[in-house]
Design a protein around this motif. Structure first.
Motif, PDB file in Angstrom:
ATOM      1  N   VAL A   1      34.979  46.879  48.263  1.00 62.81           N
ATOM      2  CA  VAL A   1      36.270  47.589  48.857  1.00 62.81           C
ATOM      3  C   VAL A   1      36.381  46.520  50.500  1.00 62.81           C
ATOM      4  CG1 VAL A   1      35.299  49.721  48.183  1.00 62.81           C
ATOM      5  CG2 VAL A   1      34.228  48.819  50.271  1.00 62.81           C
ATOM      6  N   PRO A   2      37.997  46.749  50.416  1.00 65.30           N
ATOM      7  CA  PRO A   2      37.949  45.576  52.147  1.00 65.30           C
ATOM      8  C   PRO A   2      37.288  45.900  52.899  1.00 65.30           C
ATOM      9  CG  PRO A   2      39.873  46.647  50.813  1.00 65.30           C
ATOM     10  CD  PRO A   2      39.139  47.776  50.283  1.00 65.30           C
ATOM     11  N   GLY A   3      36.566  45.309  53.527  1.00 66.50           N
ATOM     12  CA  GLY A   3      35.450  45.434  54.761  1.00 66.50           C
ATOM     13  C   GLY A   3      34.122  44.290  54.093  1.00 66.50           C
ATOM     14  N   ASP A   4      33.847  44.706  52.916  1.00 64.60           N
ATOM     15  CA  ASP A   4      32.541  44.268  52.135  1.00 64.60           C
ATOM     16  C   ASP A   4      32.032  42.968  53.241  1.00 64.60           C
ATOM     17  OD1 ASP A   4      31.913  46.862  51.165  1.00 64.60           O
ATOM     18  OD2 ASP A   4      32.851  46.337  49.453  1.00 64.60           O
ATOM     19  N   GLU A   5      31.030  42.203  53.039  1.00 62.03           N
ATOM     20  CA  GLU A   5      30.958  41.208  53.820  1.00 62.03           C
ATOM     21  C   GLU A   5      30.841  39.723  51.634  1.00 62.03           C
ATOM     22  OE1 GLU A   5      27.862  39.399  56.209  1.00 62.03           O
ATOM     23  OE2 GLU A   5      27.536  41.779  57.341  1.00 62.03           O
ATOM     24  N   ILE A   6      31.346  39.287  52.107  1.00 64.44           N
ATOM     25  CA  ILE A   6      31.547  38.002  51.455  1.00 64.44           C
ATOM     26  C   ILE A   6      30.021  37.881  50.943  1.00 64.44           C
ATOM     27  CG2 ILE A   6      33.123  36.034  50.705  1.00 64.44           C
ATOM     28  CD1 ILE A   6      34.880  37.732  51.024  1.00 64.44           C
ATOM     29  N   ARG A   7      29.408  37.454  51.171  1.00 60.80           N
ATOM     30  CA  ARG A   7      27.774  37.017  51.026  1.00 60.80           C
ATOM     31  C   ARG A   7      27.409  37.222  50.199  1.00 60.80           C
ATOM     32  NH1 ARG A   7      23.524  38.409  55.836  1.00 60.80           N
ATOM     33  NH2 ARG A   7      24.278  40.090  56.748  1.00 60.80           N
ATOM     34  N   ASP A   8      27.937  39.324  49.920  1.00 60.43           N
ATOM     35  CA  ASP A   8      27.128  40.245  49.371  1.00 60.43           C
ATOM     36  C   ASP A   8      27.808  40.214  48.335  1.00 60.43           C
ATOM     37  OD1 ASP A   8      25.509  41.066  51.630  1.00 60.43           O
ATOM     38  OD2 ASP A   8      26.440  42.619  52.372  1.00 60.43           O
ATOM     39  N   ILE A   9      28.723  39.698  47.710  1.00 60.50           N
ATOM     40  CA  ILE A   9      29.660  39.302  45.911  1.00 60.50           C
ATOM     41  C   ILE A   9      28.899  38.675  45.331  1.00 60.50           C
ATOM     42  CG2 ILE A   9      31.608  38.381  44.933  1.00 60.50           C
ATOM     43  CD1 ILE A   9      32.959  38.877  47.306  1.00 60.50           C
ATOM     44  N   ASP A  10      28.451  39.884  44.049  1.00 59.24           N
ATOM     45  CA  ASP A  10      27.976  39.395  42.823  1.00 59.24           C
ATOM     46  C   ASP A  10      28.638  38.674  41.860  1.00 59.24           C
ATOM     47  OD1 ASP A  10      25.834  38.668  40.103  1.00 59.24           O
ATOM     48  OD2 ASP A  10      24.716  39.984  41.413  1.00 59.24           O
ATOM     49  N   TRP A  11      28.454  37.547  42.387  1.00 58.11           N
ATOM     50  CA  TRP A  11      29.777  36.395  41.280  1.00 58.11           C
ATOM     51  C   TRP A  11      29.006  36.227  39.817  1.00 58.11           C
ATOM     52  CZ3 TRP A  11      33.737  35.552  43.928  1.00 58.11           C
ATOM     53  CH2 TRP A  11      33.804  35.486  45.542  1.00 58.11           C
ATOM     54  N   ARG A  12      27.912  36.606  39.497  1.00 58.69           N
ATOM     55  CA  ARG A  12      27.670  35.972  38.187  1.00 58.69           C
ATOM     56  C   ARG A  12      28.041  38.181  37.170  1.00 58.69           C
ATOM     57  NH1 ARG A  12      21.607  33.753  36.642  1.00 58.69           N
ATOM     58  NH2 ARG A  12      22.746  32.230  37.898  1.00 58.69           N
ATOM     59  N   ALA A  13      27.953  39.354  37.883  1.00 58.30           N
ATOM     60  CA  ALA A  13      28.286  40.529  37.862  1.00 58.30           C
ATOM     61  C   ALA A  13      29.540  40.993  37.671  1.00 58.30           C
ATOM     62  CB  ALA A  13      27.454  41.743  38.674  1.00 58.30           C
ATOM     63  N   SER A  14      30.479  39.917  38.546  1.00 58.74           N
ATOM     64  CA  SER A  14      31.759  39.962  38.950  1.00 58.74           C
ATOM     65  C   SER A  14      32.223  39.349  37.930  1.00 58.74           C
ATOM     66  CB  SER A  14      31.972  39.632  40.490  1.00 58.74           C
ATOM     67  OG  SER A  14      31.954  40.188  41.068  1.00 58.74           O
ATOM     68  N   VAL A  15      32.455  37.999  37.391  1.00 58.81           N
ATOM     69  CA  VAL A  15      32.836  37.600  35.963  1.00 58.81           C
ATOM     70  C   VAL A  15      31.828  38.441  34.569  1.00 58.81           C
ATOM     71  CG1 VAL A  15      32.494  35.539  34.390  1.00 58.81           C
ATOM     72  CG2 VAL A  15      32.267  35.440  36.799  1.00 58.81           C
ATOM     73  N   ARG A  16      30.860  39.174  34.764  1.00 59.72           N
ATOM     74  CA  ARG A  16      30.490  40.144  33.702  1.00 59.72           C
ATOM     75  C   ARG A  16      31.632  41.556  33.400  1.00 59.72           C
ATOM     76  NH1 ARG A  16      25.692  39.885  34.797  1.00 59.72           N
ATOM     77  NH2 ARG A  16      25.334  42.416  35.391  1.00 59.72           N
ATOM     78  N   THR A  17      31.529  42.000  34.370  1.00 59.62           N
ATOM     79  CA  THR A  17      32.809  43.262  34.367  1.00 59.62           C
ATOM     80  C   THR A  17      33.912  43.085  34.446  1.00 59.62           C
ATOM     81  OG1 THR A  17      32.111  43.607  36.610  1.00 59.62           O
ATOM     82  CG2 THR A  17      30.395  44.146  35.283  1.00 59.62           C
ATOM     83  N   GLY A  18      34.536  41.923  34.782  1.00 59.24           N
ATOM     84  CA  GLY A  18      35.601  41.474  35.452  1.00 59.24           C
ATOM     85  C   GLY A  18      36.691  42.326  36.494  1.00 59.24           C
ATOM     86  N   GLU A  19      35.515  42.682  37.460  1.00 58.30           N
ATOM     87  CA  GLU A  19      35.363  42.882  38.731  1.00 58.30           C
ATOM     88  C   GLU A  19      34.994  42.894  39.199  1.00 58.30           C
ATOM     89  OE1 GLU A  19      36.231  47.688  40.713  1.00 58.30           O
ATOM     90  OE2 GLU A  19      35.444  47.276  38.818  1.00 58.30           O
ATOM     91  N   THR A  20      35.304  42.539  40.471  1.00 58.93           N
ATOM     92  CA  THR A  20      34.500  42.369  41.884  1.00 58.93           C
ATOM     93  C   THR A  20      33.841  43.221  42.386  1.00 58.93           C
ATOM     94  OG1 THR A  20      36.292  41.129  42.886  1.00 58.93           O
ATOM     95  CG2 THR A  20      35.174  41.491  44.239  1.00 58.93           C
ATOM     96  N   MET A  21      32.552  42.963  42.060  1.00 53.36           N
ATOM     97  CA  MET A  21      30.985  43.027  42.621  1.00 53.36           C
ATOM     98  C   MET A  21      30.517  43.114  43.926  1.00 53.36           C
ATOM     99  SD  MET A  21      31.515  45.381  40.062  1.00 53.36           S
ATOM    100  CE  MET A  21      30.130  46.858  40.233  1.00 53.36           C
ATOM    101  N   VAL A  22      29.617  44.346  44.556  1.00 54.29           N
ATOM    102  CA  VAL A  22      29.228  43.722  45.565  1.00 54.29           C
ATOM    103  C   VAL A  22      27.493  44.390  45.366  1.00 54.29           C
ATOM    104  CG1 VAL A  22      31.164  43.307  47.192  1.00 54.29           C
ATOM    105  CG2 VAL A  22      29.666  45.882  46.811  1.00 54.29           C
ATOM    106  N   LYS A  23      26.557  43.971  46.054  1.00 55.47           N
ATOM    107  CA  LYS A  23      25.560  44.265  45.595  1.00 55.47           C
ATOM    108  C   LYS A  23      25.318  45.362  46.772  1.00 55.47           C
ATOM    109  CE  LYS A  23      23.054  39.424  44.932  1.00 55.47           C
ATOM    110  NZ  LYS A  23      22.973  38.463  44.509  1.00 55.47           N
ATOM    111  N   GLN A  24      24.229  46.343  46.690  1.00 52.48           N
ATOM    112  CA  GLN A  24      24.134  47.024  48.203  1.00 52.48           C
ATOM    113  C   GLN A  24      22.503  47.142  48.157  1.00 52.48           C
ATOM    114  OE1 GLN A  24      26.157  50.618  45.796  1.00 52.48           O
ATOM    115  NE2 GLN A  24      26.244  51.404  48.137  1.00 52.48           N
ATOM    116  N   PHE A  25      22.373  47.305  49.178  1.00 51.12           N
ATOM    117  CA  PHE A  25      20.607  46.857  49.557  1.00 51.12           C
ATOM    118  C   PHE A  25      20.078  48.364  50.189  1.00 51.12           C
ATOM    119  CE2 PHE A  25      22.764  42.802  49.422  1.00 51.12           C
ATOM    120  CZ  PHE A  25      21.362  42.120  49.204  1.00 51.12           C
ATOM    121  N   VAL A  26      18.961  48.461  50.273  1.00 43.92           N
ATOM    122  CA  VAL A  26      18.505  49.988  50.628  1.00 43.92           C
ATOM    123  C   VAL A  26      18.626  49.237  52.773  1.00 43.92           C
ATOM    124  CG1 VAL A  26      16.693  51.127  51.418  1.00 43.92           C
ATOM    125  CG2 VAL A  26      16.743  50.020  49.031  1.00 43.92           C
TER     126      VAL A  26
END
Length: 291
Positions: free
Chosen positions: A42-67
């Motif tokens: 979602v807009p505002g998320d940090e670019i460094r948190d994008i999981d590029w492998r998961a994004s390619v796999r799902t066809g959607e830009t995915m970001v990692k969540q941390f505790v």
């Protein structure tokens, strides 16, 4: 652990989950390195948190969540004056109950790796322990407080310690006051108003053993503040004893009202056996105050 924290565990236990959480200002949210889940970008998320492998796999830009780790910066403000040498209703010395209460707060801080410091003293002045983390630091603070309160101390005046904090601590803190039951004065009102404008404030008062009402032949009560003995209830007579009890009930109700109207969570402790239940009660009040 050291003797003070071990005694606190014996009375409070080790389960500190959810304790003293829910306030507005003192809580710091920091991201740990522990992975939690994936979610859509979602807009505002940090670019460094994008999981590029998961994004390619799902066809959607995915970001990692941390505790999310939650930390408070806690400051214990403690009465180490003469009143803490008096007895609580349980017959325990009030400094012993106060040290156990502070040990319980220390245990809560250890689970969250909070920074915790302490200001203690009497009418003559204050000692300041800078905030740090860890078991050894907390045990050292408790030992310093206890040793000081055993010495040739001045009269109790928690306003002296609170006024020091109001002038010297500018960054927002969760302030846990552990004291005798304070007298309602303009000085108290002023310093509480100043502190609650900047910090979060909760208050634990160790109650006094009733000064009158003992049976005939029992030892008279001793007022540590004045150094005088108080006659037993039989010597004073039933009318005086009844008037004293009414005055004490009125004073307690006025103190409860004082803290309620100023939005300060407040509990009164009569014995070490009550510490856990009163800390749960304080947590509930603190949580509601933060909404």
């Amino acid at each position: 652990m050291g003797r003070h924290l071990n005694r606190a565990i014996a009375h409070f236990g080790t389960d500190t989950r959810g304790m003293l959480e829910g306030g507005h200002y003192a809580l710091l949210h920091t991201r740990s390195m522990e992975f939690d889940d994936l979610r859509p970008y979602v807009p505002g998320d940090e670019i460094r948190d994008i999981d590029w492998r998961a994004s390619v796999r799902t066809g959607e830009t995915m970001v990692k969540q941390f505790v999310t780790e939650k930390h408070h910066k806690i400051l214990l403000v403690c009465d180490a004056g003469r009143d803490m040498s008096a007895l609580a209703p349980s017959g325990e010395v009030k400094r012993d109950v106060a040290t156990l209460v502070m040990g319980a707060v220390g245990l809560i801080s250890m689970r969250r790796t909070d920074q915790i410091g302490m200001v203690y003293g009497d009418s003559l002045g204050c000692a300041n322990v800078r905030p740090r983390r860890g078991e050894n630091h907390i045990e050292g603070m408790l030992d310093g407080y206890y040793a000081h309160s055993l010495g040739d101390v001045g009269t109790s005046d928690i306003v002296t310690q609170l006024d020091y904090v109001a002038h010297s601590h500018r960054r927002r803190l969760l302030i846990v006051v552990v004291s005798d039951e304070p007298d309602i004065t303009d000085r108290l009102d002023d310093v509480v108003t100043r502190l609650t404008a900047r910090h979060e404030l909760v208050w634990v008062a160790v109650a006094d053993m009733p000064a009158v009402g003992a049976d005939a032949g029992e030892q008279d009560a001793y007022d540590v503040a004045t150094g005088r003995f108080v006659p037993d209830g039989v010597t004073l007579g039933p009318a005086v004893a009844a008037a004293y009890r009414r005055a004490e009930a009125r004073r307690a109700a006025e103190l409860d009202e004082f803290f309620l109207t100023r939005g300060v969570p407040f509990v009164r402790i009569n014995s070490s056996a009550e510490i856990r239940s009163r800390m749960v009660e304080l947590t509930e009040a603190y949580s509601h105050a933060g909404r």
